[in-house]
Scaffold this motif. Structure first.
Motif, PDB file in Angstrom:
ATOM      1  N   GLU A 246      36.432  41.034 -14.946  1.00  0.00           N
ATOM      2  CA  GLU A 246      37.128  42.066 -15.620  1.00  0.00           C
ATOM      3  C   GLU A 246      36.750  42.171 -17.359  1.00  0.00           C
ATOM      4  O   GLU A 246      36.729  43.248 -17.848  1.00  0.00           O
ATOM      5  N   ASN A 247      36.427  41.037 -17.802  1.00  0.00           N
ATOM      6  CA  ASN A 247      35.862  41.084 -19.241  1.00  0.00           C
ATOM      7  C   ASN A 247      34.787  41.822 -19.440  1.00  0.00           C
ATOM      8  O   ASN A 247      34.592  42.579 -20.360  1.00  0.00           O
ATOM      9  N   THR A 248      33.921  41.653 -18.357  1.00  0.00           N
ATOM     10  CA  THR A 248      32.479  42.125 -18.539  1.00  0.00           C
ATOM     11  C   THR A 248      32.799  43.850 -18.173  1.00  0.00           C
ATOM     12  O   THR A 248      32.141  44.704 -18.827  1.00  0.00           O
ATOM     13  N   LEU A 249      33.457  44.183 -17.343  1.00  0.00           N
ATOM     14  CA  LEU A 249      33.722  45.367 -17.139  1.00  0.00           C
ATOM     15  C   LEU A 249      34.172  46.113 -18.224  1.00  0.00           C
ATOM     16  O   LEU A 249      33.797  47.359 -18.582  1.00  0.00           O
ATOM     17  N   ALA A 250      35.479  45.706 -18.687  1.00  0.00           N
ATOM     18  CA  ALA A 250      36.040  46.325 -20.053  1.00  0.00           C
ATOM     19  C   ALA A 250      34.896  46.370 -21.145  1.00  0.00           C
ATOM     20  O   ALA A 250      34.817  47.382 -21.760  1.00  0.00           O
ATOM     21  N   GLY A 251      34.134  45.330 -21.297  1.00  0.00           N
ATOM     22  CA  GLY A 251      33.188  45.321 -22.381  1.00  0.00           C
ATOM     23  C   GLY A 251      31.979  46.432 -21.989  1.00  0.00           C
ATOM     24  O   GLY A 251      31.575  46.920 -23.246  1.00  0.00           O
ATOM     25  N   VAL A 252      31.790  46.625 -20.929  1.00  0.00           N
ATOM     26  CA  VAL A 252      30.593  47.536 -20.587  1.00  0.00           C
ATOM     27  C   VAL A 252      31.102  48.677 -20.526  1.00  0.00           C
ATOM     28  O   VAL A 252      30.404  49.680 -21.241  1.00  0.00           O
ATOM     29  N   ILE A 253      32.191  49.385 -19.995  1.00  0.00           N
ATOM     30  CA  ILE A 253      32.587  50.627 -19.742  1.00  0.00           C
ATOM     31  C   ILE A 253      33.545  51.153 -21.170  1.00  0.00           C
ATOM     32  O   ILE A 253      33.733  52.381 -21.075  1.00  0.00           O
ATOM     33  N   GLY A 254      34.186  50.217 -21.660  1.00  0.00           N
ATOM     34  CA  GLY A 254      34.937  50.705 -22.852  1.00  0.00           C
ATOM     35  C   GLY A 254      36.411  50.992 -22.303  1.00  0.00           C
ATOM     36  O   GLY A 254      36.635  51.200 -21.053  1.00  0.00           O
ATOM     37  N   THR A 255      37.410  51.057 -23.391  1.00  0.00           N
ATOM     38  CA  THR A 255      38.755  51.112 -23.260  1.00  0.00           C
ATOM     39  C   THR A 255      39.021  52.113 -22.352  1.00  0.00           C
ATOM     40  O   THR A 255      39.777  51.979 -21.522  1.00  0.00           O
ATOM     41  N   GLN A 256      38.880  53.556 -22.599  1.00  0.00           N
ATOM     42  CA  GLN A 256      39.228  54.639 -22.021  1.00  0.00           C
ATOM     43  C   GLN A 256      38.849  54.561 -20.601  1.00  0.00           C
ATOM     44  O   GLN A 256      39.548  54.699 -19.523  1.00  0.00           O
ATOM     45  N   ARG A 257      37.602  54.144 -20.180  1.00  0.00           N
ATOM     46  CA  ARG A 257      36.997  54.419 -19.072  1.00  0.00           C
ATOM     47  C   ARG A 257      37.664  53.074 -18.027  1.00  0.00           C
ATOM     48  O   ARG A 257      37.986  53.515 -16.821  1.00  0.00           O
ATOM     49  N   TYR A 258      37.989  52.015 -18.682  1.00  0.00           N
ATOM     50  CA  TYR A 258      38.494  50.899 -18.096  1.00  0.00           C
ATOM     51  C   TYR A 258      40.017  51.442 -17.514  1.00  0.00           C
ATOM     52  O   TYR A 258      40.349  51.183 -16.661  1.00  0.00           O
ATOM     53  N   LEU A 259      40.858  51.971 -18.687  1.00  0.00           N
ATOM     54  CA  LEU A 259      42.075  52.368 -18.290  1.00  0.00           C
ATOM     55  C   LEU A 259      41.968  53.421 -17.130  1.00  0.00           C
ATOM     56  O   LEU A 259      42.942  53.536 -16.291  1.00  0.00           O
ATOM     57  N   GLY A 260      40.984  54.186 -17.216  1.00  0.00           N
ATOM     58  CA  GLY A 260      40.858  55.442 -16.205  1.00  0.00           C
ATOM     59  C   GLY A 260      40.616  54.709 -14.702  1.00  0.00           C
ATOM     60  O   GLY A 260      40.882  55.388 -13.635  1.00  0.00           O
ATOM     61  N   LEU A 261      40.238  53.493 -14.707  1.00  0.00           N
ATOM     62  CA  LEU A 261      40.001  52.849 -13.335  1.00  0.00           C
ATOM     63  C   LEU A 261      41.499  52.835 -12.336  1.00  0.00           C
ATOM     64  O   LEU A 261      41.769  52.840 -11.200  1.00  0.00           O
TER      65      LEU A 261
ATOM     66  N   ASP B  18      31.186  54.853 -10.579  1.00  0.00           N
ATOM     67  CA  ASP B  18      30.541  55.579 -11.334  1.00  0.00           C
ATOM     68  C   ASP B  18      29.301  54.587 -12.001  1.00  0.00           C
ATOM     69  O   ASP B  18      29.283  53.421 -11.771  1.00  0.00           O
ATOM     70  N   PRO B  19      28.037  55.201 -12.559  1.00  0.00           N
ATOM     71  CA  PRO B  19      27.290  54.387 -12.880  1.00  0.00           C
ATOM     72  C   PRO B  19      27.433  53.241 -13.933  1.00  0.00           C
ATOM     73  O   PRO B  19      26.949  52.276 -14.005  1.00  0.00           O
ATOM     74  N   ASP B  20      28.401  53.439 -14.736  1.00  0.00           N
ATOM     75  CA  ASP B  20      28.681  52.627 -16.046  1.00  0.00           C
ATOM     76  C   ASP B  20      29.222  51.466 -15.290  1.00  0.00           C
ATOM     77  O   ASP B  20      29.346  50.281 -15.749  1.00  0.00           O
ATOM     78  N   VAL B  21      30.240  51.598 -14.350  1.00  0.00           N
ATOM     79  CA  VAL B  21      30.837  50.578 -13.586  1.00  0.00           C
ATOM     80  C   VAL B  21      29.866  49.665 -12.674  1.00  0.00           C
ATOM     81  O   VAL B  21      29.932  48.460 -12.928  1.00  0.00           O
ATOM     82  N   LYS B  22      29.099  50.236 -12.225  1.00  0.00           N
ATOM     83  CA  LYS B  22      27.898  49.506 -11.567  1.00  0.00           C
ATOM     84  C   LYS B  22      27.033  48.821 -12.437  1.00  0.00           C
ATOM     85  O   LYS B  22      26.517  47.810 -12.162  1.00  0.00           O
ATOM     86  N   GLU B  23      26.863  49.441 -13.729  1.00  0.00           N
ATOM     87  CA  GLU B  23      26.127  48.545 -14.824  1.00  0.00           C
ATOM     88  C   GLU B  23      26.903  47.362 -15.108  1.00  0.00           C
ATOM     89  O   GLU B  23      26.287  46.247 -15.026  1.00  0.00           O
ATOM     90  N   ALA B  24      28.163  47.356 -15.289  1.00  0.00           N
ATOM     91  CA  ALA B  24      28.953  46.347 -15.576  1.00  0.00           C
ATOM     92  C   ALA B  24      28.887  45.119 -14.330  1.00  0.00           C
ATOM     93  O   ALA B  24      28.749  44.170 -14.871  1.00  0.00           O
ATOM     94  N   MET B  25      28.831  45.598 -13.035  1.00  0.00           N
ATOM     95  CA  MET B  25      28.615  44.743 -11.964  1.00  0.00           C
ATOM     96  C   MET B  25      27.367  43.960 -12.236  1.00  0.00           C
ATOM     97  O   MET B  25      27.141  42.774 -12.024  1.00  0.00           O
ATOM     98  N   THR B  26      26.409  44.590 -12.655  1.00  0.00           N
ATOM     99  CA  THR B  26      24.965  44.157 -12.785  1.00  0.00           C
ATOM    100  C   THR B  26      24.942  43.022 -13.880  1.00  0.00           C
ATOM    101  O   THR B  26      24.533  42.070 -13.742  1.00  0.00           O
ATOM    102  N   THR B  27      25.526  43.515 -14.819  1.00  0.00           N
ATOM    103  CA  THR B  27      25.659  42.590 -16.080  1.00  0.00           C
ATOM    104  C   THR B  27      26.527  41.397 -15.740  1.00  0.00           C
ATOM    105  O   THR B  27      26.160  40.252 -15.872  1.00  0.00           O
TER     106      THR B  27
END
Ligand code: GAL
Length: 427
Positions: free
Chosen positions: A211-226, A235-244
């Motif tokens: 959860e911390n990595t997800l918020a950190g990679v996609i940022g506040t607004q995108r995290y709230l959008g989930l 979305d690609p940025d969520v997948k990037e967070a999963m990779t991280t």
């Protein structure tokens, strides 16, 4: 109708109990008039000490009532909640129980009719003026609150063993990026030090790092959008967070799956691992160990989450049909008192839910936490039940369990997107 895994398990257990196949919860019905049963999952050193401080305060004001501490071990309530559900469904509630604001208290307890409105108590105690309105909203139905809120935890903190890092010539500044963290992790690994601590015998603990990595990679607004469907888990940025997150998993202590969250704190203290991405209930454990802040340990926001406060808060309900309604009202009354919240939170490693606590009683870390609470954007935690319903929370736990082993980002993303749609908020 949405199928709820927790309810399914609870129903099954209830049927077993009714059939006389075991369980001791029926004994609680024989509880004497001078007792009150308080149900929680606070059993680690700091959690138990903090809870005990509330019981002490209650017994100072109400000396004739014996508090039955019905705690069930398992951080995050992973083991406690199914037991509670069984008792509620079986019409055998504890007087009061711990839960989180948001979808957890509303979906699990208020909407199904297990909890009593606390509107009277809020009025009598003047709590509408001292608790923040957004928090009251998170625990209210039709304008009436159902929870007395004790504390606020920031769950996106990255703790580190300061002397250990210093021995390796590493200093952490005001912020740390994922790239910097990975560079440090490589350096530590090369020197034979385990970079990251984890104790995820309860899968929720690695969920916090996700959860911390997800918020950190996609940022506040995108995290709230989930949670409102404007961001997709595919979305690609969520997948990037999963990779991280997957990359972070490569740096954990090898025994992580055998340890509880607080056993991993012990490893951090001993210096057998360097960083721990975990809520600030860790701070309570560090204080229990008599450590000095900024000397024996340090902290920084999880990379990318400097302006985000992922909020984990705890409160207590009053059961509908509570066996001891008067005692329950009184212990809740005590939980809302200013000094009780101060004493409790100093031990718990959290800040008060009340807005009028005395800052000077709190040290450097908790003042930092108060500053971020006031200035950062508050976002809900899914791991601790505030952002999405229990069935999604369970699906996330299952998906994490699979991902930790297979590291399949596409499957992880697809599963969460599907489950979000099934829970009615995903796109
Ligand atoms: C959370 C709870 C925190 C902390 C943590 C670990 O669910 O809100 O207060 O205790 O679990 O058990």
């Amino acid at each position: 109708m949405m199928v709820n895994h927790t309810n399914q398990i609870a129903l099954l257990l209830t049927l077993l109990l009714v059939a006389g196949c075991g369980g001791s919860s029926g004994d609680q019905q024989a509880a004497s008039e001078d007792q009150i049963e308080v149900f929680s999952w606070w059993t680690s050193g700091s959690e138990a000490a903090a809870l005990e401080s509330v019981f002490d305060a209650y017994n100072r004001q109400y000396p004739d009532v014996e508090v039955i501490n019905a705690s069930i071990a398992g951080g995050g309530g992973s083991a406690a909640r199914p037991v509670l559900q069984t008792r509620l469904v079986g019409n055998n509630p504890p007087d009061t129980w711990q839960t989180h604001p948001g979808t957890e208290v509303m979906g699990q307890y208020v909407v199904p009719g297990f909890a009593e409105s606390l509107d009277d108590l809020y009025r009598e105690e003047g709590w509408y003026d001292v608790f923040p309105q957004p928090l009251i909203d998170l625990v209210s139905q039709d304008g009436e609150p159902y929870l007395v809120i004790l504390n606020l935890h920031r769950s996106n903190t990255l703790w580190y063993n300061k002397p250990l890092l210093e021995r390796h010539g590493i200093t952490v500044g005001e912020a740390l990026s994922h790239d910097e963290l990975f560079a440090i992790a490589e350096q530590l690994k090369a020197a034979g030090v385990t970079p990251l601590c984890m104790g995820d015998a309860g899968i929720w603990a690695t969920g916090i790092m996700f959860e911390n990595t997800l918020a950190g990679v996609i940022g506040t607004q995108r995290y709230l959008g989930l949670w409102d469907g404007s961001t997709s888990f595919e979305d690609p940025d969520v997948k990037e967070a999963m990779t991280t997150y997957g990359r972070l998993l490569d740096y954990l202590n090898s025994d992580h799956a055998a340890l509880s969250w607080d056993q991993a704190v012990t490893k951090l203290i001993e210096g057998s691992c360097a960083f721990y991405s975990m809520g600030d209930w860790v701070f309570g454990e560090l204080m229990q160990a008599d450590l000095q802040e900024n000397v024996d340990f340090g902290w920084v926001a999880h990379p990318g989450t400097e302006d985000i406060y992922i909020m984990v808060s705890d409160g207590f309900t009053m059961a509908k049909g509570a066996p001891h309604p008067e005692h329950t009202r009184n212990i809740l009354r005590v939980m809302g008192q200013k000094e009780v919240q101060e004493d409790f939170n100093l031990l718990k490693g959290a800040i008060c839910a009340r807005t009028d606590c005395d800052r000077s009683r709190f040290g450097t870390y908790l003042n930092w936490a108060m500053d971020t609470y006031e200035n950062a954007t508050l976002v809900p935690t899914v791991v601790h039940g505030s952002a999405a319903a229990a069935d999604f929370q369970q699906a996330l736990n299952d998906a994490l369990t699979a991902f930790v082993v297979n590291r399949d980002v596409d499957a992880f993303a697809q599963t969460l997107a599907r489950e979000a749609r099934m829970s009615g908020f995903g796109k």
